[in-house]
Design an enzyme around this catalytic site. Structure first.
Site, short mmCIF file in Angstrom:
data_model
loop_
_atom_site.label_atom_id
_atom_site.label_comp_id
_atom_site.label_asym_id
_atom_site.label_seq_id
_atom_site.Cartn_x
_atom_site.Cartn_y
_atom_site.Cartn_z
N SER A 120 57.14 87.25 63.82
CA SER A 120 56.17 86.27 64.00
C SER A 120 54.73 86.39 63.55
O SER A 120 54.03 85.40 63.40
CB SER A 120 56.12 85.78 65.45
OG SER A 120 55.82 87.01 66.35
N SER A 131 58.83 91.53 65.04
CA SER A 131 57.87 90.87 64.59
C SER A 131 56.73 91.53 63.84
O SER A 131 55.91 91.16 63.09
CB SER A 131 57.26 89.93 65.38
OG SER A 131 57.97 88.91 65.95
N LYS A 179 46.34 88.62 64.86
CA LYS A 179 47.17 87.80 65.19
C LYS A 179 46.77 86.71 66.34
O LYS A 179 46.32 87.40 67.34
CB LYS A 179 48.70 88.42 65.66
CG LYS A 179 49.93 87.23 65.71
CD LYS A 179 50.98 88.17 66.04
CE LYS A 179 52.37 87.35 66.51
NZ LYS A 179 53.64 88.13 66.72
#
Length: 560
Positions: A136, A160, A62
């Site tokens: 996210s 997330s 990420k």
């Protein structure tokens, strides 16, 4: 691990990325030459006897987690910087032999559970492009679900690392806060953030977490692992009362009931509890003074670039982050006390139970639904996830089949450091799957692949059969090949291995048309796996395309 196998895996991964054609998954994809050079080094170390437990695996990270040699943006181009070193978790991932392929898209500044709050575009769901991926950690989850990588790193403050796992049919592990250091991670809420791991199966996700665990001497919030409670023969798991399972998407309550029954059949005692204190605590994450920690993290950057709001800076994220400025230190102290009291009440409600089982989230919205109500939809998605980090709990999300052709997932949440206990429970809960080899119209991107997806299957890996099969082009609609075993007079045929839930497999096979059949297919690595074969009667007049080496090559016009 054979010499050259890591290089081969990396080449196959880049081919898979190109084939999938999902550019919104990535913010930055590493140059293939660099990844191949690292893969060659891993191969050399393995050949020299090095113990690299993740050798042969490819990973995604990420883009709020530092990878040396690649900018970190947290989803905001204006925030980009070049990190001097890998984040601790990335360094450990690579030290274990995994090769990082790139940085994945996310809800900007890790603020959101929808996967749409990014100037790089919404990350579409791996199963249904009109649906959200969840956030996210959207790009990381979809990269795993599509089989682009084997494992991916995300982060989790409000859910997330779990919501996108559920919405894409994979495993998401949110460890106890501090077990995985956050050194080199752009903070969302620094005191609550966790690094998380996505994988297509629980064993790999947990193995990766174990390899990344440990105090690094740099993160002041990192904690040593105390081991938690051992799994007991007499396990009791709590589930919400029906009143707290209202407002689920159609069919989800029934799917959750089936998961509860599956856990009960495994020998676990199940008790209903009132989780009101936990749900009340969840509201404090965005509605209380704790949101001020987001302002402390990136508020100055947003305030310095008001002209970018609506272009490079997401307006919903900007509004949430700026909103923390309205709270005072007194507000934070009051909300902290309120959270502590809710924690006491929540622990009392769960007394005697080793974990809480819930749906991971409440629904699977479309992109259009999120666009119409970005804050409201996001809030509903975090109903069962928002309280875990606030109350210092461990949690993990696992898939539990499908509802109306879309993934449904459940989540186990427990006390801090009970991570291994949760994994043991999840292993009892995991729906049984079997491996299925496909070589034709069910391959990724082919016209019947949707049947596998609807059955709840997930892509496993590219495979090749042992060299004793022949492939024929059949006169069917849509066109498909027939695979026939011919020992001593055959060749190796390219295919894919998919993992299919047992229940979905039964439905899938029942609808299988003639002349297709299911039987054992030998692979070139010695495995014998269930796969599609063809009845001999269908081969009369069929064109032999064995020399092409596979269906895709035949379609591309290779000689046959």
């Amino acid at each position: 691990m054979n010499t050259g196998s890591v290089v081969g895996r990396v080449r196959a991964a880049y081919a898979r990325i190109a084939e999938a054609d999902r550019p919104e998954v990535w913010i930055a994809l590493r140059a293939q030459e660099d990844a191949l050079a690292e893969a060659a080094d891993v191969d050399a170390r393995v050949a020299a006897g090095a113990a690299l437990p993740l050798a042969g695996l490819v990973a995604a990270v990420k883009d709020n987690v530092d990878v040396a040699g690649m900018p970190t943006t947290a989803g905001a181009p204006s925030y980009a910087y070049d990190p001097p070193a890998d984040a601790t978790v990335v360094a450990r991932l690579r030290a274990a032999g995994a090769v990082v392929l790139g940085k994945t898209n996310l809800d900007q500044f890790a603020t959101g559970l929808v996967g749409t709050r990014s100037p790089h575009g919404a990350v579409r769901n791996a199963w249904a492009p009109d649906r959200i991926s969840g956030g996210s950690s959207s790009g990381s989850a979809v990269a795993v679900a599509l089989g682009l990588v084997d494992v991916a790193l995300g982060t989790d403050t409000a859910g997330s690392g779990r919501v996108p796992a559920a919405l894409n049919g994979i495993v998401g592990v949110k460890p106890t806060r501090g077990l995985l250091p956050t050194t080199g991670v752009v903070p969302a809420c620094r005191s609550l953030d966790c690094v998380t791991v996505f994988a297509r199966d629980l064993a790999l996700a947990r193995r990766t977490v174990e390899l990344l665990t440990g105090v690094d001497g740099l993160d002041p919030l990192a904690r040593p692992d105390t081991g938690g409670r051992p799994a007991s023969e007499l396990l009791r798991v709590a589930v919400p009362t029906p009143a707290h399972l209202q407002d689920l998407a159609p069919g989800w309550a029934e799917a959750f009931a089936a998961a509860v029954e599956g856990l009960r059949r495994s020998g676990v005692e199940v008790v209903e509890v009132d989780i009101s204190p936990l749900l009340e605590a969840a509201t404090l994450l965005y509605d209380g003074a704790f949101v001020a920690e987001r302002t402390a993290a990136v508020g100055e950057h947003l305030a310095a670039h008001p002209e970018l709001v609506g272009t490079g800076l997401d307006p919903v994220v900007a509004r949430i982050v700026a909103g923390g400025a309205r709270f005072s230190a007194v507000d934070l102290l009051r909300d902290t006390e309120r959270l502590q009291r809710l924690g006491v009440a929540g622990r009392a409600a769960l007394a005697g139970a080793v974990a809480l089982l819930t749906p991971t989230t409440t629904a699977h919205p479309t992109l259009a639904e999120v666009a119409a109500d970005p804050v409201g939809v996001n809030a509903r998605l975090g109903r069962y996830t928002n309280f875990a980090n606030l109350l210092d709990q461990s949690s993990l999300a696992v898939p539990w089949g499908t509802v109306d052709g879309l993934p449904f997932g459940v989540m186990l949440t427990g006390a801090a450091f009970d991570d291994r206990l949760l994994a043991a429970l999840a292993a009892r809960l995991a729906a049984p799957t079997l491996d299925l080899v496909v070589v034709g119209a069910h391959l990724t991107g082919q016209p019947l692949n949707h049947q596998l997806v609807a059955a709840g299957a997930t892509f496993g890996e590219a495979v090749t059969t042992a060299p004793h099969y022949r492939l024929f082009a059949l006169d069917t609609v849509p066109p498909k090949p027939g695979l026939v075993r011919t020992p001593g007079d055959g060749a190796a045929i390219a295919g894919e291995l998919w993992r299919v839930p047992a229940a979905g497999f039964a439905t899938f096979v029942t609808a299988l048309p003639h002349p297709m059949a299911v039987g054992a297919v030998d692979l070139d690595d010695g495995r014998s796996v269930t796969g599609f074969l063809c009845e001999a009667a269908a081969l009369v007049g069929a064109r032999d395309i064995t020399r092409t080496g596979g269906w895709r090559a035949a379609l591309a016009g290779s000689p046959g």
